[in-house]
Design a protein around this motif. Structure first.
Motif, PDB file in Angstrom:
ATOM      1  N   PRO A  31      17.064   8.324  -5.141  1.00  0.00           N
ATOM      2  CA  PRO A  31      16.665   7.432  -4.048  1.00  0.00           C
ATOM      3  C   PRO A  31      16.539   5.989  -4.546  1.00  0.00           C
ATOM      4  O   PRO A  31      15.834   5.722  -5.515  1.00  0.00           O
ATOM      5  N   VAL A  32      17.258   5.086  -3.895  1.00  0.00           N
ATOM      6  CA  VAL A  32      17.232   3.663  -4.243  1.00  0.00           C
ATOM      7  C   VAL A  32      16.722   2.903  -3.021  1.00  0.00           C
ATOM      8  O   VAL A  32      17.422   2.777  -2.019  1.00  0.00           O
ATOM      9  N   THR A  33      15.490   2.439  -3.104  1.00  0.00           N
ATOM     10  CA  THR A  33      14.850   1.790  -1.963  1.00  0.00           C
ATOM     11  C   THR A  33      14.817   0.287  -2.173  1.00  0.00           C
ATOM     12  O   THR A  33      14.473  -0.183  -3.258  1.00  0.00           O
ATOM     13  N   GLN A  34      15.196  -0.461  -1.132  1.00  0.00           N
ATOM     14  CA  GLN A  34      15.206  -1.918  -1.248  1.00  0.00           C
ATOM     15  C   GLN A  34      14.428  -2.550  -0.105  1.00  0.00           C
ATOM     16  O   GLN A  34      14.320  -1.983   0.980  1.00  0.00           O
ATOM     17  N   TRP A  35      13.895  -3.746  -0.384  1.00  0.00           N
ATOM     18  CA  TRP A  35      13.112  -4.480   0.620  1.00  0.00           C
ATOM     19  C   TRP A  35      13.267  -5.968   0.381  1.00  0.00           C
ATOM     20  O   TRP A  35      13.146  -6.440  -0.748  1.00  0.00           O
ATOM     21  N   GLY A  36      13.584  -6.706   1.417  1.00  0.00           N
ATOM     22  CA  GLY A  36      13.697  -8.161   1.320  1.00  0.00           C
ATOM     23  C   GLY A  36      15.040  -8.691   1.772  1.00  0.00           C
ATOM     24  O   GLY A  36      15.129  -9.828   2.251  1.00  0.00           O
ATOM     25  N   ALA A  37      16.109  -7.908   1.626  1.00  0.00           N
ATOM     26  CA  ALA A  37      17.440  -8.397   1.995  1.00  0.00           C
ATOM     27  C   ALA A  37      17.545  -8.698   3.484  1.00  0.00           C
ATOM     28  O   ALA A  37      18.341  -9.550   3.895  1.00  0.00           O
ATOM     29  N   HIS A  38      16.740  -8.026   4.302  1.00  0.00           N
ATOM     30  CA  HIS A  38      16.780  -8.245   5.749  1.00  0.00           C
ATOM     31  C   HIS A  38      16.337  -9.653   6.128  1.00  0.00           C
ATOM     32  O   HIS A  38      16.630 -10.115   7.240  1.00  0.00           O
ATOM     33  N   ARG A  39      15.652 -10.346   5.216  1.00  0.00           N
ATOM     34  CA  ARG A  39      15.246 -11.727   5.515  1.00  0.00           C
ATOM     35  C   ARG A  39      16.414 -12.690   5.323  1.00  0.00           C
ATOM     36  O   ARG A  39      16.399 -13.797   5.866  1.00  0.00           O
ATOM     37  N   ILE A  40      17.391 -12.296   4.551  1.00  0.00           N
ATOM     38  CA  ILE A  40      18.591 -13.129   4.366  1.00  0.00           C
ATOM     39  C   ILE A  40      19.516 -12.969   5.556  1.00  0.00           C
ATOM     40  O   ILE A  40      20.083 -13.936   6.065  1.00  0.00           O
ATOM     41  N   MET A  41      19.688 -11.731   6.008  1.00  0.00           N
ATOM     42  CA  MET A  41      20.519 -11.461   7.185  1.00  0.00           C
ATOM     43  C   MET A  41      19.778 -10.443   8.052  1.00  0.00           C
ATOM     44  O   MET A  41      19.843  -9.236   7.792  1.00  0.00           O
ATOM     45  N   PRO A  42      19.063 -10.903   9.075  1.00  0.00           N
ATOM     46  CA  PRO A  42      18.249  -9.982   9.876  1.00  0.00           C
ATOM     47  C   PRO A  42      19.089  -8.916  10.574  1.00  0.00           C
ATOM     48  O   PRO A  42      20.274  -9.101  10.856  1.00  0.00           O
ATOM     49  N   ARG A  43      18.426  -7.823  10.854  1.00  0.00           N
ATOM     50  CA  ARG A  43      19.058  -6.698  11.548  1.00  0.00           C
ATOM     51  C   ARG A  43      19.638  -7.131  12.890  1.00  0.00           C
ATOM     52  O   ARG A  43      19.052  -7.944  13.599  1.00  0.00           O
ATOM     53  N   ALA A  96      12.076  11.410   2.806  1.00  0.00           N
ATOM     54  CA  ALA A  96      10.676  11.287   2.390  1.00  0.00           C
ATOM     55  C   ALA A  96      10.563  10.500   1.091  1.00  0.00           C
ATOM     56  O   ALA A  96       9.632   9.692   0.916  1.00  0.00           O
ATOM     57  N   ALA A  97      11.505  10.723   0.162  1.00  0.00           N
ATOM     58  CA  ALA A  97      11.478   9.979  -1.102  1.00  0.00           C
ATOM     59  C   ALA A  97      11.702   8.491  -0.854  1.00  0.00           C
ATOM     60  O   ALA A  97      11.012   7.638  -1.436  1.00  0.00           O
ATOM     61  N   LEU A  98      12.651   8.155   0.004  1.00  0.00           N
ATOM     62  CA  LEU A  98      12.912   6.746   0.319  1.00  0.00           C
ATOM     63  C   LEU A  98      11.697   6.108   0.993  1.00  0.00           C
ATOM     64  O   LEU A  98      11.324   4.966   0.681  1.00  0.00           O
ATOM     65  N   THR A  99      11.090   6.821   1.915  1.00  0.00           N
ATOM     66  CA  THR A  99       9.934   6.279   2.635  1.00  0.00           C
ATOM     67  C   THR A  99       8.750   6.063   1.710  1.00  0.00           C
ATOM     68  O   THR A  99       8.060   5.029   1.785  1.00  0.00           O
ATOM     69  N   ALA A 100       8.513   7.006   0.813  1.00  0.00           N
ATOM     70  CA  ALA A 100       7.386   6.867  -0.118  1.00  0.00           C
ATOM     71  C   ALA A 100       7.587   5.663  -1.031  1.00  0.00           C
ATOM     72  O   ALA A 100       6.633   4.917  -1.312  1.00  0.00           O
ATOM     73  N   GLN A 101       8.801   5.465  -1.490  1.00  0.00           N
ATOM     74  CA  GLN A 101       9.065   4.308  -2.353  1.00  0.00           C
ATOM     75  C   GLN A 101       8.928   3.006  -1.583  1.00  0.00           C
ATOM     76  O   GLN A 101       8.415   2.012  -2.115  1.00  0.00           O
ATOM     77  N   LEU A 102       9.376   2.998  -0.324  1.00  0.00           N
ATOM     78  CA  LEU A 102       9.237   1.779   0.473  1.00  0.00           C
ATOM     79  C   LEU A 102       7.764   1.479   0.739  1.00  0.00           C
ATOM     80  O   LEU A 102       7.357   0.306   0.731  1.00  0.00           O
ATOM     81  N   ALA A 103       6.961   2.499   0.956  1.00  0.00           N
ATOM     82  CA  ALA A 103       5.523   2.296   1.158  1.00  0.00           C
ATOM     83  C   ALA A 103       4.897   1.666  -0.079  1.00  0.00           C
ATOM     84  O   ALA A 103       4.034   0.786   0.020  1.00  0.00           O
ATOM     85  N   GLU A 104       5.338   2.099  -1.260  1.00  0.00           N
ATOM     86  CA  GLU A 104       4.817   1.526  -2.506  1.00  0.00           C
ATOM     87  C   GLU A 104       5.245   0.072  -2.647  1.00  0.00           C
ATOM     88  O   GLU A 104       4.452  -0.787  -3.045  1.00  0.00           O
ATOM     89  N   ILE A 105       6.489  -0.237  -2.315  1.00  0.00           N
ATOM     90  CA  ILE A 105       6.978  -1.616  -2.414  1.00  0.00           C
ATOM     91  C   ILE A 105       6.204  -2.526  -1.455  1.00  0.00           C
ATOM     92  O   ILE A 105       5.762  -3.621  -1.824  1.00  0.00           O
ATOM     93  N   ARG A 106       6.040  -2.077  -0.226  1.00  0.00           N
ATOM     94  CA  ARG A 106       5.410  -2.898   0.808  1.00  0.00           C
ATOM     95  C   ARG A 106       3.887  -2.891   0.719  1.00  0.00           C
ATOM     96  O   ARG A 106       3.224  -3.750   1.316  1.00  0.00           O
ATOM     97  N   GLY A 107       3.316  -1.912   0.026  1.00  0.00           N
ATOM     98  CA  GLY A 107       1.866  -1.793  -0.021  1.00  0.00           C
ATOM     99  C   GLY A 107       1.272  -1.441   1.319  1.00  0.00           C
ATOM    100  O   GLY A 107       0.155  -1.867   1.655  1.00  0.00           O
ATOM    101  N   GLU A 108       2.007  -0.661   2.102  1.00  0.00           N
ATOM    102  CA  GLU A 108       1.576  -0.277   3.441  1.00  0.00           C
ATOM    103  C   GLU A 108       1.787   1.222   3.622  1.00  0.00           C
ATOM    104  O   GLU A 108       2.579   1.843   2.910  1.00  0.00           O
ATOM    105  N   ALA A 109       1.109   1.772   4.606  1.00  0.00           N
ATOM    106  CA  ALA A 109       1.304   3.178   4.940  1.00  0.00           C
ATOM    107  C   ALA A 109       2.418   3.307   5.975  1.00  0.00           C
ATOM    108  O   ALA A 109       2.451   2.548   6.955  1.00  0.00           O
ATOM    109  N   PRO A 110       3.348   4.231   5.795  1.00  0.00           N
ATOM    110  CA  PRO A 110       4.409   4.423   6.785  1.00  0.00           C
ATOM    111  C   PRO A 110       3.849   5.060   8.049  1.00  0.00           C
ATOM    112  O   PRO A 110       2.740   5.597   8.050  1.00  0.00           O
TER     113      PRO A 110
END
Length: 286
Positions: free
Chosen positions: A153-165, A210-224
């Motif tokens: 699982p490779v989770t990323q966060w931040g690229a959406h600020r360069i090119m929004p969804r 679930a693995a991707l979501t758990a890693q994203l929660a750790e990156i964001r410091g938030e609960a999914p």
């Protein structure tokens, strides 16, 4: 770690990608030790922006894996881009056609050759309002179970600020913090001996997401969210977004048309005055 074997076109594209991404992003890379140093594997990633493939590719290449992506077949028909994708041995996905299964066949051959194949298991941008991973499709699970290669699982966060969804807006500056984290391979060993039916595919897919979501929660410091977003159940907000955008475009066109009408009427009112001025000048009067 040296990248796995790749074509000259691939190396050329990477030579353009790496400095461009370095200019646009402030990188935080973690978990590279979870990527197999040799042999084929499947990298699964969350998907929130058109920038995601570039971010994930940058991370994987920096850690020695030259990734192959499953890309929409329509991209291979775009002039120049299509030729580059084909020359770089990327894998077309023929959705909704008799060739829909060809992509998984090609992906299986690639991982058996010892290559890295990247799949966005959601199949498209997440529809979750807060960009959490939504329900996944079973293609990545099917590939993993048929080859038994590691699924990282490779989770990323931040690229959406360069090119929004949902948009083509591009915001390369100022540099955007982008975090990419690779986690331990998803444990699917207990599923290998079972028939690959829908129950097994759903279970494997749920573990991957679930693995991707758990890693994203750790990156964001938030609960999914407690419940995973499912576009089939919760609806697809993309349609409403596109409709609103179409309305805004129609309103802009109407405003421009109204301005053109006012300018046309003004020109008509001024036409006699211009004609008299031209006549005076022709008669030698100032």
């Amino acid at each position: 770690m040296q990248p796995r074997k790749q074509s000259g076109v691939y190396r050329f594209l990477v030579s353009l990608l790496r400095p461009a991404m370095s200019l646009m992003t402030r990188r935080t890379w973690r978990g590279g030790e979870h990527l197999p140093p040799a042999g084929g594997f499947v990298a699964v990633a969350n998907h929130a922006s058109n920038m995601d493939p570039l971010t994930v590719a940058h991370f994987l290449y920096d850690h020695g894996a030259a990734p192959k992506f499953l890309a929409k077949s329509s991209l291979f028909e775009v002039p120049v881009l299509g030729r580059l994708l084909a020359a770089a041995d990327q894998i077309p996905v023929y959705r909704g056609t008799s060739r829909a299964g060809d992509s998984l066949v090609a992906a299986e051959k690639a991982v058996r050759r010892g290559e890295c194949v990247v799949i966005f298991p959601e199949g498209t941008f997440t529809r979750d309002p807060d960009l959490w991973p939504m329900t996944g499709r079973t293609g990545a699970a099917r590939l993993a179970l048929s080859t038994r290669v590691p699924v990282v699982p490779v989770t990323q966060w931040g690229a959406h600020r360069i090119m929004p969804r949902y948009t083509a807006r591009f915001r390369p500056f100022p540099r955007t913090p982008v975090t990419v984290v690779a986690g331990p391979p998803v444990d699917l060993a207990d599923l290998y001996g079972r028939p690959v039916d829908q129950e097994v595919l759903r279970e494997a897919t749920a573990r991957i997401m679930a693995a991707l979501t758990a890693q994203l929660a750790e990156i964001r410091g938030e609960a999914p969210p407690a419940r995973v977003y499912d576009a089939r159940r919760d609806g697809d907000p993309r349609a409403a977004h596109d409709a609103a955008r179409a309305q805004r475009r129609a309103a802009r066109r109407e405003r421009r048309a109204a301005l053109d009408r006012r300018l046309g009427a003004l020109r008509e009112r001024l036409a006699p005055l211009r004609a008299r001025r031209s006549a005076r000048r022709a008669g030698g009067r100032p």
